[in-house]
Design a protein around this motif. Structure first.
Motif, mmCIF file in Angstrom:
data_model
loop_
_atom_site.group_PDB
_atom_site.id
_atom_site.type_symbol
_atom_site.label_atom_id
_atom_site.label_comp_id
_atom_site.label_asym_id
_atom_site.label_seq_id
_atom_site.Cartn_x
_atom_site.Cartn_y
_atom_site.Cartn_z
ATOM 1 N N LYS A 1 0.759 4.095 -2.838
ATOM 2 C CA LYS A 1 0.584 5.402 -2.416
ATOM 3 C C LYS A 1 1.879 6.347 -3.015
ATOM 4 C CE LYS A 1 0.018 8.441 1.732
ATOM 5 N NZ LYS A 1 -0.224 8.485 3.138
ATOM 6 N N ARG B 1 1.145 7.022 -6.680
ATOM 7 C CA ARG B 1 -0.029 7.733 -6.907
ATOM 8 C C ARG B 1 0.491 9.338 -6.739
ATOM 9 N NH1 ARG B 1 -3.229 4.410 -3.953
ATOM 10 N NH2 ARG B 1 -2.897 5.692 -2.448
ATOM 11 N N GLN B 2 1.251 9.585 -5.875
ATOM 12 C CA GLN B 2 1.644 10.899 -5.378
ATOM 13 C C GLN B 2 2.597 11.198 -6.789
ATOM 14 O OE1 GLN B 2 3.358 10.523 -1.580
ATOM 15 N NE2 GLN B 2 1.191 10.946 -0.504
ATOM 16 N N LYS C 1 0.900 -1.176 0.079
ATOM 17 C CA LYS C 1 -0.093 -0.034 -0.131
ATOM 18 C C LYS C 1 1.013 1.315 -0.026
ATOM 19 C CE LYS C 1 -4.161 0.105 2.002
ATOM 20 N NZ LYS C 1 -5.286 0.264 2.439
ATOM 21 N N GLU C 2 2.033 1.152 0.655
ATOM 22 C CA GLU C 2 2.962 2.336 0.787
ATOM 23 C C GLU C 2 3.583 2.649 -0.567
ATOM 24 O OE1 GLU C 2 3.202 4.849 3.107
ATOM 25 O OE2 GLU C 2 1.676 3.682 4.256
#
Length: 149
Positions: free
Chosen positions: A61, A64-65, A57-58
């Protein structure tokens, strides 16, 4: 008059409470592909699997950023409808439409491939039984989302 005001205030309080939902309410959190809080409970994840999912998940994330930062200027231009800027009377209108269609098809293909890659990573983390439960969980979730649409 007092009863009317009391009724309206009570209704507003109930509606606000219902909307707020719990900490892990799906409606409040949005459509998360990896709802870890539910996966822990439903799939009986081991501590090692939980750590692997948190790492995954990290990574997602961070991707995505990075993509959001990359898309900054393009995102502003994308808000304008690409077809709206074209004149159907131009000689190269069809070529421009085809180019836009190909760009959109490439983006859809990239999202599909990214989803398949993520699915493969999830399959690597879960056991066969857990993967079957995960698929069932996703199917049920999809049915609920379609009912609310």
């Amino acid at each position: 008059m007092k009863k009317l005001i009391t009724g309206v205030l009570l209704s507003a309080c109930i509606a606000t409470t219902a909307y707020a939902g719990g900490k892990n309410s799906d409606e409040r959190r949005g459509g998360d592909f990896l709802p870890l809080h539910k996966m822990e409970r439903v799939l009986d994840l081991t501590n090692e699997q939980i750590v692997q999912f948190e790492t995954l998940k990290e990574e997602l994330k961070a991707e995505r950023q990075a993509k959001r930062a990359e898309m900054g200027e393009e995102g502003k231009r994308r808000k304008m409808n690409a077809l709206a800027g074209l004149n159907p009377d131009d000689a190269d209108y069809q070529e421009k439409v085809n180019a836009i269609a190909e760009q959109k098809a490439e983006k859809v293909k990239a999202r599909f491939l990214k989803r398949a890659e993520l699915r493969m990573k999830v399959a690597d983390i879960l056991t066969d039984e857990q993967l079957e439960k995960f698929d069932n969980m996703k199917k049920k979730r999809g049915k609920k989302q379609r009912q609310h649409s």
